[in-house]
Design a protein around this motif. Structure first.
Motif, short mmCIF file in Angstrom:
data_model
loop_
_atom_site.label_atom_id
_atom_site.label_comp_id
_atom_site.label_asym_id
_atom_site.label_seq_id
_atom_site.Cartn_x
_atom_site.Cartn_y
_atom_site.Cartn_z
N ILE A 81 0.85 -1.19 0.00
CA ILE A 81 0.00 0.00 0.00
C ILE A 81 0.89 1.25 0.00
O ILE A 81 1.79 1.37 0.81
CB ILE A 81 -0.93 0.03 1.24
N HIS A 125 -0.47 8.58 -0.73
CA HIS A 125 -0.22 9.78 -1.51
C HIS A 125 -1.00 10.94 -0.90
O HIS A 125 -2.13 10.76 -0.45
CB HIS A 125 -0.67 9.58 -2.97
N VAL A 158 -4.35 9.55 0.70
CA VAL A 158 -5.07 8.52 -0.01
C VAL A 158 -4.19 7.28 -0.08
O VAL A 158 -3.03 7.36 -0.48
CB VAL A 158 -5.44 8.98 -1.45
N ARG A 159 -4.74 6.15 0.32
CA ARG A 159 -4.02 4.88 0.23
C ARG A 159 -4.46 4.13 -1.01
O ARG A 159 -5.65 4.08 -1.31
CB ARG A 159 -4.33 4.01 1.45
N GLN A 160 -3.49 3.57 -1.73
CA GLN A 160 -3.82 2.75 -2.88
C GLN A 160 -2.74 1.70 -3.08
O GLN A 160 -1.60 1.88 -2.64
CB GLN A 160 -4.00 3.59 -4.13
N PRO A 161 -3.08 0.58 -3.72
CA PRO A 161 -2.08 -0.46 -3.93
C PRO A 161 -1.03 0.00 -4.93
O PRO A 161 -1.32 0.75 -5.86
CB PRO A 161 -2.88 -1.64 -4.47
N ARG A 162 0.18 -0.43 -4.72
CA ARG A 162 1.27 -0.14 -5.66
C ARG A 162 1.13 -1.07 -6.86
O ARG A 162 0.40 -2.05 -6.80
CB ARG A 162 2.62 -0.34 -4.99
N LEU A 179 -2.64 10.51 -8.39
CA LEU A 179 -3.96 9.94 -8.42
C LEU A 179 -4.65 10.27 -9.73
O LEU A 179 -4.26 11.19 -10.44
CB LEU A 179 -4.78 10.51 -7.26
#
Length: 76
Positions: free
Chosen positions: A7, A10, A18-22, A37
């Motif tokens: 995770i 950004h 904001v969390r997002q998968p790499r 994003l």
């Protein structure tokens, strides 16, 4: 997940953190990275339509009558 860095976090001026998968695949010669994003819907309307030859007043009118969607970013 923390150890493998699955995770990424950004900072976004509108949304905050904001969390997002790499990206899933990791290659040493061609590393992948998330540069930012996804833009809000309509964020590039003016830029794209200007490139297609539309005048600023035409783009404003299309937005005004609801043909184009424009989401104004929240003030920070």
């Amino acid at each position: 997940m923390r150890t493998n860095g699955i995770i990424e976090i950004h900072d976004d001026p509108v949304l905050g953190k904001v969390r997002q998968p790499r990206p899933a695949a990791r290659f040493s010669a061609t590393p992948a990275a998330v540069r930012g994003l996804a833009p809000f819907p309509g964020a590039h309307n003016a830029e794209l339509l200007t490139g297609l030859g539309y005048a600023p007043y035409e783009i404003a009118r299309l937005t005004e009558v609801g043909v184009l969607f424009a989401r104004a970013p929240a003030e920070s």
